[in-house]
Scaffold this active site. Structure first.
Site, PDB file in Angstrom:
ATOM      1  CD  GLU A   1      -2.758  -1.294   2.425  1.00  0.00           C
ATOM      2  OE1 GLU A   1      -3.954  -1.538   2.405  1.00  0.00           O
ATOM      3  OE2 GLU A   1      -2.090  -1.264   3.487  1.00  0.00           O
ATOM      4  CE1 TYR A   2       5.613   5.290   3.104  1.00  0.00           C
ATOM      5  CE2 TYR A   2       6.945   4.410   1.309  1.00  0.00           C
ATOM      6  CZ  TYR A   2       6.722   5.379   2.266  1.00  0.00           C
ATOM      7  OH  TYR A   2       7.579   6.436   2.382  1.00  0.00           O
TER       8      TYR A   2
ATOM      9  CD  GLU B   1      19.740  10.584  26.637  1.00  0.00           C
ATOM     10  OE1 GLU B   1      18.592  11.019  26.759  1.00  0.00           O
ATOM     11  OE2 GLU B   1      20.639  11.152  26.005  1.00  0.00           O
TER      12      GLU B   1
ATOM     13  CE  LYS C   1      29.244   6.954  25.531  1.00  0.00           C
ATOM     14  NZ  LYS C   1      29.705   6.427  24.261  1.00  0.00           N
TER      15      LYS C   1
ATOM     16  CG  ASP D   1      29.078   0.777  20.678  1.00  0.00           C
ATOM     17  OD1 ASP D   1      29.740   1.796  20.418  1.00  0.00           O
ATOM     18  OD2 ASP D   1      29.585  -0.315  20.964  1.00  0.00           O
TER      19      ASP D   1
ATOM     20  CE1 TYR E   1      23.810  12.884  21.395  1.00  0.00           C
ATOM     21  CE2 TYR E   1      23.647  10.657  20.515  1.00  0.00           C
ATOM     22  CZ  TYR E   1      24.343  11.848  20.653  1.00  0.00           C
ATOM     23  OH  TYR E   1      25.555  11.995  20.047  1.00  0.00           O
TER      24      TYR E   1
ATOM     25  CE  LYS F   1      32.128   4.446  27.257  1.00  0.00           C
ATOM     26  NZ  LYS F   1      32.965   4.060  26.128  1.00  0.00           N
TER      27      LYS F   1
ATOM     28  CB  CYS G   1      41.330 -31.919   5.473  1.00  0.00           C
ATOM     29  SG  CYS G   1      39.610 -31.416   5.537  1.00  0.00           S
TER      30      CYS G   1
ATOM     31  CB  CYS H   1      38.532 -34.658   2.661  1.00  0.00           C
ATOM     32  SG  CYS H   1      39.818 -33.426   2.455  1.00  0.00           S
TER      33      CYS H   1
ATOM     34  CB  CYS I   1      41.046 -28.479   3.227  1.00  0.00           C
ATOM     35  SG  CYS I   1      40.680 -29.923   2.235  1.00  0.00           S
TER      36      CYS I   1
ATOM     37  CB  CYS J   1      37.295 -30.870   1.057  1.00  0.00           C
ATOM     38  SG  CYS J   1      37.025 -30.918   2.833  1.00  0.00           S
TER      39      CYS J   1
HETATM   40  S1  IVH Z   1      25.186  13.100  24.742  1.00  0.00           S
HETATM   41  C1  IVH Z   1      28.899  16.365  25.038  1.00  0.00           C
HETATM   42  N1  IVH Z   1      23.755  10.965  24.624  1.00  0.00           N
HETATM   43  O1  IVH Z   1      28.643   9.150  22.999  1.00  0.00           O
HETATM   44  C2  IVH Z   1      28.510  15.106  24.410  1.00  0.00           C
HETATM   45  N2  IVH Z   1      25.881  10.909  23.588  1.00  0.00           N
HETATM   46  O2  IVH Z   1      31.230  10.278  24.346  1.00  0.00           O
HETATM   47  C3  IVH Z   1      27.079  14.797  24.687  1.00  0.00           C
HETATM   48  N3  IVH Z   1      26.377   8.778  22.485  1.00  0.00           N
HETATM   49  O3  IVH Z   1      29.930  11.278  20.575  1.00  0.00           O
HETATM   50  C4  IVH Z   1      26.708  13.565  24.047  1.00  0.00           C
HETATM   51  N4  IVH Z   1      24.491   7.771  22.977  1.00  0.00           N
HETATM   52  O4  IVH Z   1      28.333   9.525  19.853  1.00  0.00           O
HETATM   53  C5  IVH Z   1      24.921  11.519  24.282  1.00  0.00           C
HETATM   54  N5  IVH Z   1      22.314   9.153  24.587  1.00  0.00           N
HETATM   55  C6  IVH Z   1      23.480   9.700  24.239  1.00  0.00           C
HETATM   56  C7  IVH Z   1      24.440   9.008  23.499  1.00  0.00           C
HETATM   57  C8  IVH Z   1      25.638   9.651  23.194  1.00  0.00           C
HETATM   58  C9  IVH Z   1      25.650   7.652  22.363  1.00  0.00           C
HETATM   59  C10 IVH Z   1      27.747   8.944  21.975  1.00  0.00           C
HETATM   60  C11 IVH Z   1      27.911  10.097  21.044  1.00  0.00           C
HETATM   61  C12 IVH Z   1      29.034  10.929  21.577  1.00  0.00           C
HETATM   62  C13 IVH Z   1      29.669  10.034  22.563  1.00  0.00           C
HETATM   63  C14 IVH Z   1      30.130  10.856  23.729  1.00  0.00           C
END
Ligand code: IVH
Length: 671
Positions: A36-37, A115, A117, A119, A230, A318, A411, A414, A429, A434
């Site tokens: 549909e989209y 919140e 962090k 990656d 964020y 962390k 191997c 084989c 191998c 194999c």
């Molecule tokens: S606030 C002054 N909030 O973490 C920096 N950073 O070491 C304020 N990151 O480069 C950043 N989740 O890539 C903030 N909820 C979050 C985040 C976040 C991941 C990363 C971001 C930043 C690094 C800071």
């Protein structure tokens, strides 16, 4: 149609498409099916083609199709993108909170927001007059790279702020967030990499960063990236006084903010929230490397300030890396489909970051020897989110009696001597036939296993030589015109071949399983596995012990099966075939009748070494063959053991095929 109708229609379509885009990618509550989209999208695309003046850069059709860039322009951020100091314990968190209170100095209450962090890769999005005009990577924090065209392909990023009726957009606002790879998308990405013979990305963060820096936005578009937003950078004229309000403003204006971000009135609550994130971490569907704790009120943030672009008002909590110690029980070696030998560690099960780990990769021999990892060692195991666990190294000293590891000279599959080509780190191998390798597997697949009509060994060899075929999935991607282009192939025979390949998708699970060419898994075992376990998911989840409950599966077979499925490449093969529509669930067809030998009749004479006569009979019958007592012209073959009787002479007389025990074992898919 009056002259303003197309304009109104285009505006309506754009609004609808962006609304559904938002429902799907930001709120995760889709209301339209993909079809549909697509229908609405096509209508808009057609309308914009007929009336080019109606096109705007905020149109949903403007997310894709930008030409490849030559490089990325450096751009200055409106306000610097700083970084976060970290804490790694509840005590350090308390200490930071104490410091915050002291610096504020007034005894006023302090609220915090927690919140995840994320990656991934940090980005800045600049909206001018409500429209996305620029998106950049973090770079050195002051200047990043302009990756606007790539960011526009991420559907969770609004091309225009969502405004309430009559609301004026802020003239200029900078939105900050983290682009990341959702784990299912990351898995799909790595599967595709492997299928294309490219090396998989080591982790979702690298893959996300790499995807953002693609010169061709079309490539970024395929990667299925997402974003968690964020915060705000430059925010003049945005009516918010706290971080929590900023998150709400962002959500209301179309951005994807994490729904579990929370406001707390005490540092004790913050510590509890951090612990909660750590618990939930394995189930999140995206990778986080900690929790960000921010002082909520902007006026307090401003009074606290920053040191070297590291705000005093925030900390990254962390966790210690996900590591644990356990005993390395055994070093196994598996042979990939390319023939490369990969050592892996069987571990005494141990919990790492909330997940029980019993296997880990050891990369290659060089790495293994450099670290001197030995069977019997206590080792440190590390897990980074979804990535396969790794053995970091041994805890020294090595226990008495342990010896350095050596790669097998032959191997394991084989028995052909292993080679190590000049300049390569991997042992291989060299045997193309194999069981781990491609061509033989393909021949087995189209023939004995899936029995694809008109597609046999010759076909496979020909296409292999032409470079059109390297694996089973390739077979299902062949196009008639590719075949028709080959000498000696007409359009008719090409179409026929494609048709029977397509039909093979309906073959039952047991045949598919047989076709995978898992060492020691012949037809009988494949069928027993299919019947007993019923689906690939259960097979993948089965331990060696569970497998041994299946008829005919002893410790060796069980180990071979577990080994095979532990191989990333093999798992990718399975999911690729699954995606292509092959059957990975037992169906009605998995009954004892049928089978590759149906219609044939065998006679057994003499004593077999490996099986009793009853067992040999059962194996043949399981394949659909009949077993008769007397040899006649109708007999397909005579299986001859030690001290055969007159039946052998009769077979010779009638010209019936004679099979010795080894040939018989090959026939029934033993070893
Ligand atoms: S606030 C002054 N909030 O973490 C920096 N950073 O070491 C304020 N990151 O480069 C950043 N989740 O890539 C903030 N909820 C979050 C985040 C976040 C991941 C990363 C971001 C930043 C690094 C800071």
């Amino acid at each position: 149609m009056s002259s303003d109708e197309p304009a109104a229609r285009a505006a309506w379509l754009r609004g609808e498409l962006e609304r559904h885009n938002h429902l799907y990618y930001v709120l995760d509550t889709p209301q339209l099916s993909d079809a549909e989209y697509d229908e609405l999208y096509d209508q808009l695309k057609r309308l914009e083609q007929e009336h080019p003046e109606l096109w705007t850069p905020a149109s949903p059709t403007a997310r894709v199709g930008a030409p490849p860039a030559e490089g990325f322009r450096k751009v200055e951020h409106l306000t610097p993108m700083g970084s976060l100091d970290k804490v790694t314990s509840a005590e350090a968190l308390e200490k930071w909170a104490e410091d915050v209170r002291k610096r504020l100095g007034t005894g006023e209450p302090v609220a915090y927001v927690t919140e995840p962090k994320i990656d991934g890769s940090a980005v800045s999005l600049v909206y001018e007059g409500g429209l996305l005009v620029r998106g950049a990577t973090r770079g050195d924090g002051l200047r990043g790279e302009d990756v606007t065209q790539n960011l526009r392909t991420i559907r969770a990023i609004p091309l225009a702020l969502r405004l309430a009726d009559g609301e004026a957009p802020p003239p200029l606002v900078e939105v900050r967030g983290e682009v990341y790879f959702p784990l299912p998308a990351f898995r799909r990405f790595n599967e595709r990499q492997l299928a294309e013979g490219k090396s998989p990305a080591p982790n979702p963060r690298n893959a996300a960063a790499g995807s953002l820096r693609q010169l061709d936005p079309g490539v970024t578009a395929e990667r299925e990236l997402s974003i968690w937003v964020y915060g705000l950078g430059f925010r003049e004229g945005v009516p918010v006084a706290t971080h929590a309000e900023a998150l709400r403003w962002l959500r209301e204006h179309g951005f994807r903010t994490n729904p579990e971000a929370a406001r707390h009135c005490s540092i004790g609550e913050v510590a509890a929230a951090v612990a909660g994130w750590e618990r939930r971490r394995p189930e999140l569907g995206y990778e986080i490397d900690g929790v960000v704790v921010k002082v909520d009120a902007f006026d307090q943030q401003e009074r606290l300030g920053a040191l070297h672009e590291r705000p005093r008002w925030a900390r990254a909590y962390k966790w210690a890396p996900d590591r644990a110690q356990t005993r390395l029980v055994k070093i196994h070696v598996r042979v990939g489909r390319t023939g490369a030998l990969n050592p892996w560690a069987q571990l005494e099960p141990v919990s790492v970051g909330g997940v029980t780990v019993s296997q880990a990769t050891l990369h290659n021999e060089e790495d293994l020897n450099r670290k001197d990892i030995r069977e019997g060692d206590t080792v440190i195991v590390q897990r980074a989110g979804d990535v396969i666990p790794q053995v970091v190294g041994p805890v020294l000293p090595h226990p008495v009696g342990t010896v350095p590891f050596r790669m097998p000279e032959r191997c394991p599959l084989c028995d052909i001597p292993i080679v190590k080509p000049e300049g390569e780190v991997m042992h291989r191998c060299p045997n193309r036939a194999c069981p781990s390798r491609g061509l033989e597997t393909l021949i087995h697949w189209v023939g004995a296993a899936l029995d694809i009509e008109g597609v046999g060994e010759q076909f496979v060899r020909r296409l292999w030589d032409e470079g059109l075929l390297r694996s089973m999935p390739d077979l299902y991607r062949l196009r008639p015109e590719q075949l028709a282009a080959l000498e000696g192939y007409g359009e008719v025979s090409a179409a026929k071949a494609i048709e029977s390949i397509e039909r093979s998708k309906a073959q039952p699970f047991s045949r598919v399983l047989f076709g995978l060419n898992i060492p020691l898994v012949g037809w009988v075992t494949a069928r027993a596995l299919a019947r007993h376990l019923g689906s690939i998911d259960r097979l993948l989840a089965a331990s060696q012990e569970e497998l041994q409950e299946v008829e005919g599966v002893g410790p060796d077979r069980a180990e071979a099966i577990v080994d095979w499925f532990a191989d990333e490449e093999n798992r990718c093969l399975v999911s690729e075939l699954e995606e292509l529509g092959l059957r990975f669930e037992a169906g009605e067809g998995e009954r004892p009748s049928g089978g590759p030998l149906s219609g044939s009749t065998y006679v057994i004479t003499g004593t077999l070494e490996r099986r009793s006569r009853e067992q040999a009979k059962a194996a043949l019958e399981a394949l659909g063959a009949k077993v008769a007592e007397a040899v006649s012209r109708k007999t397909t073959g005579v299986i001859v053991g030690e001290s055969p009787g007159s039946k052998l002479a009769k077979a010779v007389e009638l010209g019936v095929e004679i099979l010795d025990e080894a040939a018989f074992e090959r026939l029934v898919g033993g070893s």
